[in-house]
Design an enzyme around this catalytic site. Structure first.
Site, PDB file in Angstrom:
ATOM      1  N   VAL A 124       0.914  -1.143   0.000  1.00  0.00           N
ATOM      2  CA  VAL A 124       0.000   0.000   0.000  1.00  0.00           C
ATOM      3  C   VAL A 124       0.954   1.193   0.000  1.00  0.00           C
ATOM      4  CG1 VAL A 124      -1.778   1.245   1.264  1.00  0.00           C
ATOM      5  CG2 VAL A 124      -1.815  -1.257   1.218  1.00  0.00           C
ATOM      6  N   PRO A 125       1.201   1.773  -1.175  1.00  0.00           N
ATOM      7  CA  PRO A 125       2.359   2.650  -1.378  1.00  0.00           C
ATOM      8  C   PRO A 125       2.256   4.052  -0.763  1.00  0.00           C
ATOM      9  CG  PRO A 125       1.062   2.549  -3.372  1.00  0.00           C
ATOM     10  CD  PRO A 125       0.422   1.589  -2.393  1.00  0.00           C
ATOM     11  N   CYS A 126       2.278   4.098   0.559  1.00  0.00           N
ATOM     12  CA  CYS A 126       2.223   5.389   1.239  1.00  0.00           C
ATOM     13  C   CYS A 126       3.478   6.216   0.968  1.00  0.00           C
ATOM     14  CB  CYS A 126       1.986   5.198   2.735  1.00  0.00           C
ATOM     15  SG  CYS A 126       3.176   4.117   3.547  1.00  0.00           S
ATOM     16  N   HIS A 127       4.551   5.578   0.526  1.00  0.00           N
ATOM     17  CA  HIS A 127       5.768   6.325   0.192  1.00  0.00           C
ATOM     18  C   HIS A 127       5.566   7.212  -1.039  1.00  0.00           C
ATOM     19  CE1 HIS A 127       6.024   2.596  -2.179  1.00  0.00           C
ATOM     20  NE2 HIS A 127       6.738   3.294  -3.053  1.00  0.00           N
TER      21      HIS A 127
END
Length: 164
Positions: A124-127
């Protein structure tokens, strides 16, 4: 809960699953690391298919994970995490854009808080979420890891390098 570790250029990644699927993906050396509890059981064999996908991602061969996800959170957090999953590989968006995507443009701070509670780092690409002016802000793994992940996703076959 079963867990194992996957190597990365920024130290080990803790990966944990339960019967529903993937529950945690966290950098062990990050700013907010999750650590196994006494009830967790190390099971490298059960986690091997998960670790294979992370290894392929870190090698630049995988852009989208295909794993059963079982993150637990509030309905609001779940809506933010779904919106994060829609951010294309190698691209970034602002917290405001995520707030707009979930139909709540005034919830920018709440989006930031939900982003910070994401238990499935990388998948879950919060970056990929940055400040409105383009600055790198908050990441549970730390800004150096966020910078490295964004640079990793900007690599092409012609210029790929895995340096932290």
């Amino acid at each position: 809960m079963k867990f194992s570790f996957c190597d990365s250029a920024h130290g080990p990644l803790l990966i944990a699953i339960d019967r529903d699927g993937l529950r945690y993906v966290e950098f062990v050396l990050g700013e907010q690391p999750v650590t196994p509890t006494d009830e967790w059981q190390r099971d490298d064999q059960a986690l091997a298919p998960f670790i294979e996908q992370f290894a392929a991602y870190f090698a630049g061969r995988l852009r989208r994970f295909d794993l059963p996800l079982a993150a637990r959170g509030t309905p609001f957090q779940q809506s933010v995490w779904r919106a994060l999953g829609d951010i294309p590989y190698g691209e970034t968006v602002s917290y405001l854009e995520i707030a707009q995507a979930i139909g709540n443009p005034k919830a920018v701070r709440a989006v930031g808080a939900a982003n910070g509670r994401n238990p499935l780092s990388i998948i879950v690409p919060c970056h990929r979420v940055i400040g409105r002016s383009g600055e790198l802000t908050g990441y549970a793994g730390g800004i150096p890891i966020k910078r490295w992940l964004l640079a990793l996703e900007q690599q092409t076959d012609d210029n790929f390098a895995l340096t932290p």
